[in-house]
Scaffold this motif. Structure first.
Motif, PDB file in Angstrom:
ATOM      1  N   ALA A  60      23.770-151.426 -81.708  1.00 44.39           N
ATOM      2  CA  ALA A  60      25.182-151.390 -81.307  1.00 44.39           C
ATOM      3  C   ALA A  60      25.950-150.361 -82.137  1.00 44.39           C
ATOM      4  O   ALA A  60      26.771-149.600 -81.613  1.00 44.39           O
ATOM      5  N   GLN A  61      25.670-150.327 -83.427  1.00 44.37           N
ATOM      6  CA  GLN A  61      26.357-149.395 -84.332  1.00 44.37           C
ATOM      7  C   GLN A  61      26.130-147.941 -83.904  1.00 44.37           C
ATOM      8  O   GLN A  61      27.017-147.110 -84.022  1.00 44.37           O
ATOM      9  N   TYR A  62      24.937-147.659 -83.397  1.00 39.22           N
ATOM     10  CA  TYR A  62      24.609-146.290 -82.981  1.00 39.22           C
ATOM     11  C   TYR A  62      24.737-146.099 -81.466  1.00 39.22           C
ATOM     12  O   TYR A  62      24.218-145.136 -80.923  1.00 39.22           O
ATOM     13  N   ASN A  63      25.443-147.021 -80.806  1.00 43.85           N
ATOM     14  CA  ASN A  63      25.743-146.904 -79.379  1.00 43.85           C
ATOM     15  C   ASN A  63      24.516-146.737 -78.500  1.00 43.85           C
ATOM     16  O   ASN A  63      24.531-145.971 -77.545  1.00 43.85           O
ATOM     17  N   VAL A  64      23.450-147.437 -78.841  1.00 39.72           N
ATOM     18  CA  VAL A  64      22.241-147.373 -78.022  1.00 39.72           C
ATOM     19  C   VAL A  64      22.412-148.361 -76.873  1.00 39.72           C
ATOM     20  O   VAL A  64      22.441-149.558 -77.069  1.00 39.72           O
ATOM     21  N   ARG A  65      22.560-147.804 -75.670  1.00 35.47           N
ATOM     22  CA  ARG A  65      22.805-148.637 -74.487  1.00 35.47           C
ATOM     23  C   ARG A  65      21.555-148.828 -73.648  1.00 35.47           C
ATOM     24  O   ARG A  65      21.424-149.783 -72.915  1.00 35.47           O
ATOM     25  N   GLY A  66      20.655-147.865 -73.731  1.00 34.50           N
ATOM     26  CA  GLY A  66      19.428-147.945 -72.941  1.00 34.50           C
ATOM     27  C   GLY A  66      18.242-147.576 -73.810  1.00 34.50           C
ATOM     28  O   GLY A  66      18.400-146.908 -74.826  1.00 34.50           O
ATOM     29  N   VAL A  67      17.072-148.022 -73.412  1.00 36.25           N
ATOM     30  CA  VAL A  67      15.862-147.686 -74.147  1.00 36.25           C
ATOM     31  C   VAL A  67      14.868-147.009 -73.210  1.00 36.25           C
ATOM     32  O   VAL A  67      14.877-147.294 -72.028  1.00 36.25           O
ATOM     33  N   PRO A  68      14.044-146.103 -73.702  1.00 33.75           N
ATOM     34  CA  PRO A  68      14.072-145.611 -75.080  1.00 33.75           C
ATOM     35  C   PRO A  68      15.212-144.626 -75.313  1.00 33.75           C
ATOM     36  O   PRO A  68      15.575-143.873 -74.417  1.00 33.75           O
ATOM     37  N   THR A  69      15.765-144.655 -76.500  1.00 30.32           N
ATOM     38  CA  THR A  69      16.720-143.640 -76.940  1.00 30.32           C
ATOM     39  C   THR A  69      16.180-143.057 -78.243  1.00 30.32           C
ATOM     40  O   THR A  69      15.876-143.824 -79.160  1.00 30.32           O
ATOM     41  N   MET A  70      16.055-141.739 -78.269  1.00 31.89           N
ATOM     42  CA  MET A  70      15.612-141.065 -79.488  1.00 31.89           C
ATOM     43  C   MET A  70      16.805-140.355 -80.104  1.00 31.89           C
ATOM     44  O   MET A  70      17.577-139.709 -79.391  1.00 31.89           O
ATOM     45  N   ILE A  71      16.950-140.505 -81.412  1.00 29.39           N
ATOM     46  CA  ILE A  71      18.007-139.800 -82.133  1.00 29.39           C
ATOM     47  C   ILE A  71      17.351-139.087 -83.307  1.00 29.39           C
ATOM     48  O   ILE A  71      16.573-139.686 -84.044  1.00 29.39           O
ATOM     49  N   GLN A  82      18.691-138.261 -77.165  1.00 30.11           N
ATOM     50  CA  GLN A  82      18.205-138.227 -75.788  1.00 30.11           C
ATOM     51  C   GLN A  82      17.726-139.622 -75.383  1.00 30.11           C
ATOM     52  O   GLN A  82      17.047-140.280 -76.154  1.00 30.11           O
ATOM     53  N   SER A  83      18.099-140.031 -74.196  1.00 26.47           N
ATOM     54  CA  SER A  83      17.561-141.283 -73.658  1.00 26.47           C
ATOM     55  C   SER A  83      16.479-140.938 -72.651  1.00 26.47           C
ATOM     56  O   SER A  83      16.567-139.925 -71.963  1.00 26.47           O
ATOM     57  N   GLY A  84      15.470-141.797 -72.589  1.00 24.97           N
ATOM     58  CA  GLY A  84      14.385-141.578 -71.640  1.00 24.97           C
ATOM     59  C   GLY A  84      13.187-140.922 -72.298  1.00 24.97           C
ATOM     60  O   GLY A  84      13.173-140.656 -73.488  1.00 24.97           O
ATOM     61  N   VAL A  85      12.172-140.684 -71.487  1.00 27.04           N
ATOM     62  CA  VAL A  85      10.909-140.139 -71.973  1.00 27.04           C
ATOM     63  C   VAL A  85      10.917-138.620 -71.834  1.00 27.04           C
ATOM     64  O   VAL A  85      11.331-138.096 -70.808  1.00 27.04           O
ATOM     65  N   LEU A  86      10.482-137.938 -72.876  1.00 23.06           N
ATOM     66  CA  LEU A  86      10.333-136.491 -72.834  1.00 23.06           C
ATOM     67  C   LEU A  86       8.879-136.135 -73.093  1.00 23.06           C
ATOM     68  O   LEU A  86       8.141-136.905 -73.681  1.00 23.06           O
ATOM     69  N   GLU A  87       8.496-134.926 -72.681  1.00 18.15           N
ATOM     70  CA  GLU A  87       7.148-134.447 -72.978  1.00 18.15           C
ATOM     71  C   GLU A  87       7.048-134.110 -74.454  1.00 18.15           C
ATOM     72  O   GLU A  87       8.037-133.778 -75.104  1.00 18.15           O
ATOM     73  N   LYS A  88       5.823-134.157 -74.960  1.00 16.02           N
ATOM     74  CA  LYS A  88       5.575-133.852 -76.372  1.00 16.02           C
ATOM     75  C   LYS A  88       6.145-132.493 -76.752  1.00 16.02           C
ATOM     76  O   LYS A  88       6.805-132.351 -77.779  1.00 16.02           O
ATOM     77  N   SER A  89       5.911-131.482 -75.940  1.00 14.67           N
ATOM     78  CA  SER A  89       6.351-130.119 -76.277  1.00 14.67           C
ATOM     79  C   SER A  89       7.863-130.050 -76.461  1.00 14.67           C
ATOM     80  O   SER A  89       8.363-129.349 -77.355  1.00 14.67           O
ATOM     81  N   ALA A  90       8.613-130.780 -75.639  1.00 15.97           N
ATOM     82  CA  ALA A  90      10.073-130.781 -75.743  1.00 15.97           C
ATOM     83  C   ALA A  90      10.533-131.436 -77.049  1.00 15.97           C
ATOM     84  O   ALA A  90      11.448-130.933 -77.716  1.00 15.97           O
ATOM     85  N   ILE A  91       9.885-132.529 -77.431  1.00 20.10           N
ATOM     86  CA  ILE A  91      10.243-133.230 -78.672  1.00 20.10           C
ATOM     87  C   ILE A  91       9.893-132.364 -79.879  1.00 20.10           C
ATOM     88  O   ILE A  91      10.689-132.228 -80.810  1.00 20.10           O
ATOM     89  N   VAL A  92       8.714-131.741 -79.843  1.00 20.25           N
ATOM     90  CA  VAL A  92       8.282-130.867 -80.945  1.00 20.25           C
ATOM     91  C   VAL A  92       9.286-129.735 -81.123  1.00 20.25           C
ATOM     92  O   VAL A  92       9.693-129.403 -82.235  1.00 20.25           O
ATOM     93  N   GLU A  93       9.720-129.145 -80.022  1.00 19.18           N
ATOM     94  CA  GLU A  93      10.666-128.030 -80.060  1.00 19.18           C
ATOM     95  C   GLU A  93      11.992-128.472 -80.696  1.00 19.18           C
ATOM     96  O   GLU A  93      12.554-127.760 -81.533  1.00 19.18           O
ATOM     97  N   VAL A  94      12.473-129.629 -80.314  1.00 24.06           N
ATOM     98  CA  VAL A  94      13.728-130.154 -80.874  1.00 24.06           C
ATOM     99  C   VAL A  94      13.610-130.346 -82.386  1.00 24.06           C
ATOM    100  O   VAL A  94      14.496-129.961 -83.144  1.00 24.06           O
TER     101      VAL A  94
END
Length: 98
Positions: A60-71, A82-94
């Protein structure tokens, strides 16, 4: 002694927080992807999993309304979210550009 969430995200190493739930299908999809991210990046990232059902005040403190949520945090600051599933390459890039 268990570190507090606040202490963990103060790290100079990027910290990817995965807010998830055990009953969440997409969360289960994301799990092996995050393992691959960790395998590829090693010490360049810390990955922390937070079960929203067991940690409702934190979610609640971090306003997580849906899962999965990555911060992604760097030195205590949220640099990406980002909420939802991302590909590995996108997460690595971030993480690499954090």
């Amino acid at each position: 002694m268990k570190s507090s969430f606040f202490d963990i995200i103060q790290s100079e190493t990027p910290v990817l927080v995965d807010f998830y739930a055990t009953w969440c299908g997409p969360c289960k999809t994301l799990e092996p992807i995050l393992e691959q991210v960790k395998d590829e990046l090693g010490d360049q990232v810390k990955i922390v999993k937070i079960d929203v059902d067991k940690n409702q005040p934190l979610a609640a403190q971090y306003n997580v309304r849906g899962v999965p949520t990555m911060i992604l945090y760097k030195a205590g600051k949220q640099v990406w979210r980002q909420s939802g599933v991302l590909e590995k390459s996108a997460i690595v890039e971030v993480v690499k550009t954090a």
